[in-house]
Scaffold this motif. Structure first.
Motif, short mmCIF file in Angstrom:
data_model
loop_
_atom_site.label_atom_id
_atom_site.label_comp_id
_atom_site.label_asym_id
_atom_site.label_seq_id
_atom_site.Cartn_x
_atom_site.Cartn_y
_atom_site.Cartn_z
N THR A 11 35.67 44.35 40.30
CA THR A 11 36.93 45.18 39.58
C THR A 11 38.32 44.44 39.58
OG1 THR A 11 35.80 47.21 41.03
CG2 THR A 11 38.38 47.14 40.50
N TYR A 67 37.86 42.52 36.29
CA TYR A 67 38.01 43.05 35.05
C TYR A 67 39.72 43.63 35.14
CZ TYR A 67 33.69 42.69 33.27
OH TYR A 67 32.35 42.14 32.61
N ALA A 68 40.02 43.89 36.14
CA ALA A 68 41.55 44.42 36.04
C ALA A 68 42.35 43.34 35.62
CB ALA A 68 42.10 44.59 37.56
N THR A 112 41.22 40.80 33.33
CA THR A 112 40.99 40.74 31.93
C THR A 112 41.89 41.73 31.07
OG1 THR A 112 39.11 42.04 31.83
CG2 THR A 112 38.83 39.83 32.44
N ILE A 113 42.03 43.11 31.75
CA ILE A 113 42.84 44.06 31.04
C ILE A 113 44.20 43.71 30.99
CG2 ILE A 113 43.54 46.29 31.34
CD1 ILE A 113 40.67 46.92 32.38
N ALA A 114 44.47 43.19 32.29
CA ALA A 114 46.23 42.73 32.16
C ALA A 114 46.40 41.53 31.36
CB ALA A 114 46.51 42.41 33.60
N SER A 138 44.86 40.90 28.50
CA SER A 138 44.51 41.35 27.43
C SER A 138 45.95 42.41 26.72
CB SER A 138 43.44 42.15 27.08
OG SER A 138 42.13 41.63 27.30
N LEU A 139 46.47 42.98 27.73
CA LEU A 139 47.63 43.59 27.29
C LEU A 139 48.74 42.84 27.18
CD1 LEU A 139 47.55 46.62 30.25
CD2 LEU A 139 47.40 46.93 27.85
N TYR A 165 41.11 43.67 23.25
CA TYR A 165 40.63 43.31 24.54
C TYR A 165 39.90 42.29 24.39
CZ TYR A 165 38.00 43.77 28.70
OH TYR A 165 37.26 43.25 29.93
N SER A 166 40.18 40.98 25.41
CA SER A 166 39.39 40.00 25.53
C SER A 166 38.60 39.94 26.68
CB SER A 166 40.32 38.72 25.31
OG SER A 166 40.74 38.87 24.16
N PRO A 167 37.52 40.20 26.80
CA PRO A 167 36.60 40.39 28.27
C PRO A 167 36.61 38.76 28.74
CG PRO A 167 35.25 40.44 26.64
CD PRO A 167 36.61 40.76 25.80
#
Length: 148
Positions: free
Chosen positions: A17, A20-21, A23-25, A27-28, A35-37
């Motif tokens: 979790t 992934y949080a 990667t989201i941050a 990406s933002l 989105y870049s995982p």
């Protein structure tokens, strides 16, 4: 040991979790709407984005397991705070550096590894000081209440 294993089991989904949080941050902040995982160079190394995502997923889970299991170090009354901190720090570095390297969270050079280690040590120290300050304030409050 049993407590460390149980915490480790809980740590896997927490690690995923948090991974992934992040990667989201990122990406933002840097993705310009995309989105870049994983880091593109990691996807290249593993042959596809999905392979790299799977590896990163597993490694973030492992990171969560290790950090959750390591929390029992702070409960070992036979060790003083310096020993607890030293053991926790060494295990943290030995976990983070290889994972960060595989996931391309650092430059793949000696300078990149040293820079990542320095940033990690700075973050670790900042968190340690903050937590120590909170616990110290709580202990002082309890002591003051007991003196009343």
């Amino acid at each position: 040991m049993k407590k460390a294993l149980l915490r480790g089991l809980i740590g896997f989904p927490i690690g995923v979790t948090i991974g992934y949080a992040i990667t989201i941050a990122f990406s933002l902040a840097f993705g310009k709407g995309n989105y870049s995982p994983v880091v593109p160079s990691m996807a290249e190394q593993f042959g596809s984005q999905i392979s790299a995502v799977l590896v990163q997923f597993i490694l973030c889970g492992i990171m969560g397991v290790v950090f959750a299991a390591m929390s029992v170090i702070w409960e070992n009354d036979r060790l003083n705070l310096a020993a607890q901190t030293g053991i926790n720090f060494v295990l943290s570095v030995c976990t983070m550096i290889p994972i960060a390297y595989v996931c391309h969270w650092m430059e793949h050079s000696l300078e990149g590894i040293l820079a990542y280690a320095a940033v990690f040590a700075g973050i670790y120290t900042s968190i340690w000081i903050a937590m120590y300050s909170v616990y110290r304030a709580n202990i002082n409050k309890i002591n003051a209440d007991l003196e009343k």
